[in-house]
Design a protein around this motif. Structure first.
Motif, PDB file in Angstrom:
ATOM      1  N   GLY A 105      15.057  22.666  95.523  1.00 49.90           N
ATOM      2  CA  GLY A 105      14.776  22.668  96.955  1.00 49.90           C
ATOM      3  C   GLY A 105      13.715  21.657  97.332  1.00 49.90           C
ATOM      4  N   ASN A 119      21.569  27.242  98.017  1.00 46.86           N
ATOM      5  CA  ASN A 119      20.998  28.015  96.926  1.00 46.86           C
ATOM      6  C   ASN A 119      22.000  29.056  96.428  1.00 46.86           C
ATOM      7  N   PRO A 153      17.406  26.563 103.065  1.00 48.69           N
ATOM      8  CA  PRO A 153      18.754  26.213 102.602  1.00 48.69           C
ATOM      9  C   PRO A 153      19.729  26.215 103.774  1.00 48.69           C
TER      10      PRO A 153
END
Length: 336
Positions: A105, A119, A153
């Motif tokens: 990330g 994710n 995300p």
């Protein structure tokens, strides 16, 4: 189940369903270059399932463990993205636990000032906690998560079937974070831990934990207020991780110990049997001065004081500002 997370910076969706990993091509936008970041402790078929669904994919496999969340592996991911010709329209997918999610990330957040990130958490800890909320980071100079960014995300896929490959210790490690959230926000969930077999109710525990974190993140995306409750137990836990790095405690195990220092005696009396049921540690030997030194470097320190989360009863918490001297006193009293 689909759980929408709506924040001031936009929003994303959590897909919680057994078998959803096999539908990655349908549930994620993979019609582009895709970097799948995983580690060698994750079954290789999980990353392959995502890569096979992509138009063009590269799999980056890192060594398992917290020690991998470093600047060298961060650079390795960026180097791969450059060498493979990634652009702003491409994406990074994390397939693994919290270390993989944090590292991948952060790379996505900083490459070309930010590219899409998905994710796919495959541990209990990452499924109940770290995979949502947008916090990304690496460790640096021995201090946990001290370099990072908020980068939510685009979507999270949670497939409880990926937990079948985990050893019992890893499951308990993740359940510590669910216990943490139950103590601050869901007394009924804490009673499930007390009265039932948590290992038989993983789907329920994951769902209830996600709903707690969703509510917190929606109200306070960047930890200006309410989100601080997610740090219950973490002030001492992070210091234990730093001070006892060579003892190889998992993050959730450190959180388990950390919670014991930040709750009332009545809560501690109920918490100890729960931790024992989950085979989680309740005490460790450490040098108090080393522990306080690590706390001084905690990113939540403000001058000579730090705000901690204190639980007086399950579902009831308060934010307490404590000086290092007050914290030292608490640590000594609880440790005995």
């Amino acid at each position: 189940m689909r759980i929408p997370v709506k924040t001031a910076t936009g929003g994303y969706e959590i897909v919680l369903k057994r078998g959803c990993l096999s539908r990655a091509g349908e549930l994620l936008n993979l019609a582009r270059r895709v970097a799948v970041v995983t580690d060698d402790g994750v079954p290789a078929e999980y990353a392959k399932a995502v890569a096979d669904a992509a138009e063009s994919a590269v799999i980056i496999t890192l060594p398992q463990g917290e020690a991998s969340k470093n600047i060298e592996n961060y650079q390795k991911i960026l180097k791969t993205l450059v060498e493979e010709g990634f652009t702003r329209t491409d994406c990074v997918v994390a397939v693994g636990g919290g270390v993989v999610g944090d590292l991948a990330g952060f790379a996505a957040a900083t490459f070309m000032r930010g590219i899409d990130f998905y994710n796919v958490p495959t541990t209990v800890l990452s499924q109940v906690d770290s995979s949502i909320g947008g916090k990304t980071a690496i460790d640096f100079e021995g201090y946990k998560n001290i370099v990072g960014a908020f980068w939510p995300p685009k979507r999270v896929l949670i497939d409880p079937e990926t937990l079948l490959s985990l050893p019992r210790r890893q499951i308990s490690n993740g359940l510590a974070e669910a216990v943490k959230m139950s103590l601050t926000s869901d007394a009924e969930l804490f009673e499930i831990f007390e009265q039932s077999d948590p290992y038989e109710l993983l789907d329920t525990i994951i769902e209830r934990s996600l709903l707690i974190k969703k509510k917190v993140v929606e109200e306070d995306e960047k930890e200006a207020g309410l989100r601080k409750i997610l740090n219950f137990g973490h002030t001492v836990a992070h210091a234990i991780e730093t001070e006892n790095a060579m003892q190889n405690y998992y993050h959730g195990e450190c959180v388990a110990m950390g919670m014991l220092y930040m709750c009332s005696p009545a809560v501690r009396e109920r918490l100890l049997p729960v931790l024992s049921k989950l085979s989680l540690p309740t005490l460790t030997d450490f040098d108090e001065e080393g522990l306080l030194k690590a706390i001084r470097h905690d990113k939540k320190m403000a001058g000579s004081s730090i705000t901690v989360v204190y639980v007086s009863a399950p579902g009831i918490y308060e934010l307490k500002k404590m000086t290092l001297e007050q914290l030292e006193k608490v640590i000594r009293e609880v440790k005995g």
